[in-house]
Scaffold this active site. Structure first.
Site, short mmCIF file in Angstrom:
data_model
loop_
_atom_site.label_atom_id
_atom_site.label_comp_id
_atom_site.label_asym_id
_atom_site.label_seq_id
_atom_site.Cartn_x
_atom_site.Cartn_y
_atom_site.Cartn_z
N ARG A 189 -9.76 0.79 15.49
CA ARG A 189 -9.91 1.40 13.67
C ARG A 189 -10.49 0.10 13.02
NH1 ARG A 189 -4.97 1.17 9.64
NH2 ARG A 189 -5.22 -0.75 9.94
N LYS A 232 0.99 -1.45 0.01
CA LYS A 232 -0.39 0.24 0.63
C LYS A 232 0.85 1.41 -0.20
CE LYS A 232 -0.84 -0.08 5.26
NZ LYS A 232 -1.53 -0.71 6.31
C1 PLP Z 1 -1.12 -1.38 7.15
C2 PLP Z 1 -1.43 -2.53 7.13
C3 PLP Z 1 -1.29 -3.51 7.62
C4 PLP Z 1 0.33 -3.64 7.27
O1 PLP Z 1 1.75 -2.57 8.20
P1 PLP Z 1 3.12 -2.83 7.89
O2 PLP Z 1 3.52 -2.19 9.02
O3 PLP Z 1 3.43 -2.43 6.72
O4 PLP Z 1 3.27 -3.58 7.77
C5 PLP Z 1 -1.17 -4.81 8.30
N1 PLP Z 1 -2.46 -4.97 8.49
C6 PLP Z 1 -3.60 -3.68 7.62
C7 PLP Z 1 -4.98 -3.62 8.03
C8 PLP Z 1 -2.67 -2.85 7.17
O5 PLP Z 1 -3.84 -1.60 7.13
#
Ligand code: PLP
Length: 368
Positions: free
Chosen positions: A129, A36
């Site tokens: 969240r 992302k």
């Molecule tokens: C962004 C995100 C992750 C990954 O987070 P990192 O810090 O890049 O490992 C995992 N799960 C969800 C739901 C996220 O939004």
């Protein structure tokens, strides 16, 4: 070539992924690779797949469309909006869901498209969240039953997330509570969650210490292969980590912002005239360091804040920014900077995210 550009080293990204997967597979944990931060860049997703990743996740549905030809499964890393169900079913194999209405809409659309859509049902263990609140047992049971019974759906697993909004740390305690919740659902309805997806890279320290319950067999990880596995130790907030006692921004030379000098002149360090406010309505104070050689670079706060980037040449001092200009002091630099020269910066997670969302061109190196 036009500048500024963001240069991305795909071989470093592939290599980091390989090391990360080796580590987690050794501990019986499957990983969903989170792309992302790159905002749907297919080249970075492909590098991660070359490193062995089987599932790539994006937060924006339109980005999944950009990855449609990649030889891996794709996941939508947040709840689909009811307005985008058709594309989610078309471009995502898996999505993270926490609403019964969304589950029903996905089922209907999956049947219509003659596809099977996998659901990672999200539970909120405290980070406030996404997810059904962990104490709302009845709601959780209704959602599980719906995923098991509705046509066009398959249960991918039960998931939870930490350290994103509420800053809740992933601990042995909340991991155990999550596993206990999953096991009681399994006992009640006689089924098995294929995956218990216990968090993101903030759970790494539990795996490393050997205290993540072994029932947790899945994590969703981005930052760790993006910045290298050592990134996560004592992770504080996105883009920051503890190194020793200091909280330090973590950058990596896998991502270099390259910007061009568009003006290079000797100027006083204190402005001349009556002082008011800058372009962002801030008042400022200046300390007099005499006349210094100052360069202007052709990017500004519009693309990325200078607090999130770090000059590779340690002799450069970043002075500040306006919307479209970044001003640096090169007086003490060994290198004799000239008009048109390119200045390199490492970028932290926040900067990488903003740059990938900006109009700045991306170039890829070491694309095998
Ligand atoms: C962004 C995100 C992750 C990954 O987070 P990192 O810090 O890049 O490992 C995992 N799960 C969800 C739901 C996220 O939004």
């Amino acid at each position: 070539m036009h500048y500024p550009v963001l240069e991305i080293d795909l071989e470093k990204l592939r290599h980091n992924t390989e090391i990360e997967l080796e580590f987690f597979h050794r501990h019986g944990i499957e990983i969903m690779g989170v792309n992302k931060v790159f905002n749907g860049i297919a080249e970075t997703a492909a590098a991660v797949v070359r490193g062995g990743m089987k599932v790539v996740a994006e937060s924006i549905t339109a980005n999944l469309k950009k990855l449609k030809d990649l030889p891996c499964e794709k996941a939508l890393l947040r709840s689909p909006g009811l307005s985008e169900i058709e594309d989610v079913v078309r471009y995502a194999d898996i999505s993270l869901v926490s609403e019964i209405g969304t589950i029903e809409a996905l089922s209907k659309e999956a049947v219509r498209q003659n596809r099977v859509h996998k659901i990672l049902l999200m539970i909120d263990m405290g980070d406030i969240r996404e997810g059904i609140w962990f104490e709302e047992t009845e709601e959780i049971e209704t959602a599980v039953k719906a995923v098991l019974e509705l046509p066009g759906l398959a249960l991918y697993g039960l998931g939870t997330n930490y350290g994103c909004y509420g800053t809740v740390l992933a601990t042995e305690k909340n991991a155990r509570d999550f596993v206990e919740l999953a096991r009681s659902l399994e006992r009640k309805y006689s089924f098995r969650f294929p995956y218990l997806s216990g968090g993101n890279c903030s759970s790494y320290h539990l795996v490393e210490k050997g205290i993540l319950p072994k029932e947790i067999n899945h994590l969703r990880i981005g930052a760790q292969h993006i910045y290298g596995i050592e990134y996560v130790e004592g992770r504080y907030l996105d883009g920051y980590c503890h190194s020793g006692k200091e909280i330090e921004k973590y950058t990596s030379d896998a991502y270099i912002l390259k910007a061009e000098i568009i003006e290079l002149r000797r100027k006083p360090t204190v402005p001349v005239g009556e002082l008011g406010m800058d372009s962002f309505m801030r008042t400022k104070t200046f300390s007099d360091r005499g006349v210094r050689k100052q360069a202007i670079l052709s990017f500004g706060l519009q693309e990325v804040p200078c607090e999130s980037i770090h000059p590779v040449d340690e002799d450069i001092l970043v002075l500040g920014q306006t919307s479209n200009h970044t001003i640096i002091d090169v007086e003490d630099a060994e290198r004799e900077y000239r008009l048109g020269d390119i200045v390199d910066f490492e970028v932290d997670y926040t900067a990488l995210m903003l740059l990938c969302n900006s109009g700045i061109d991306k170039i890829f190196i070491n694309q095998k």
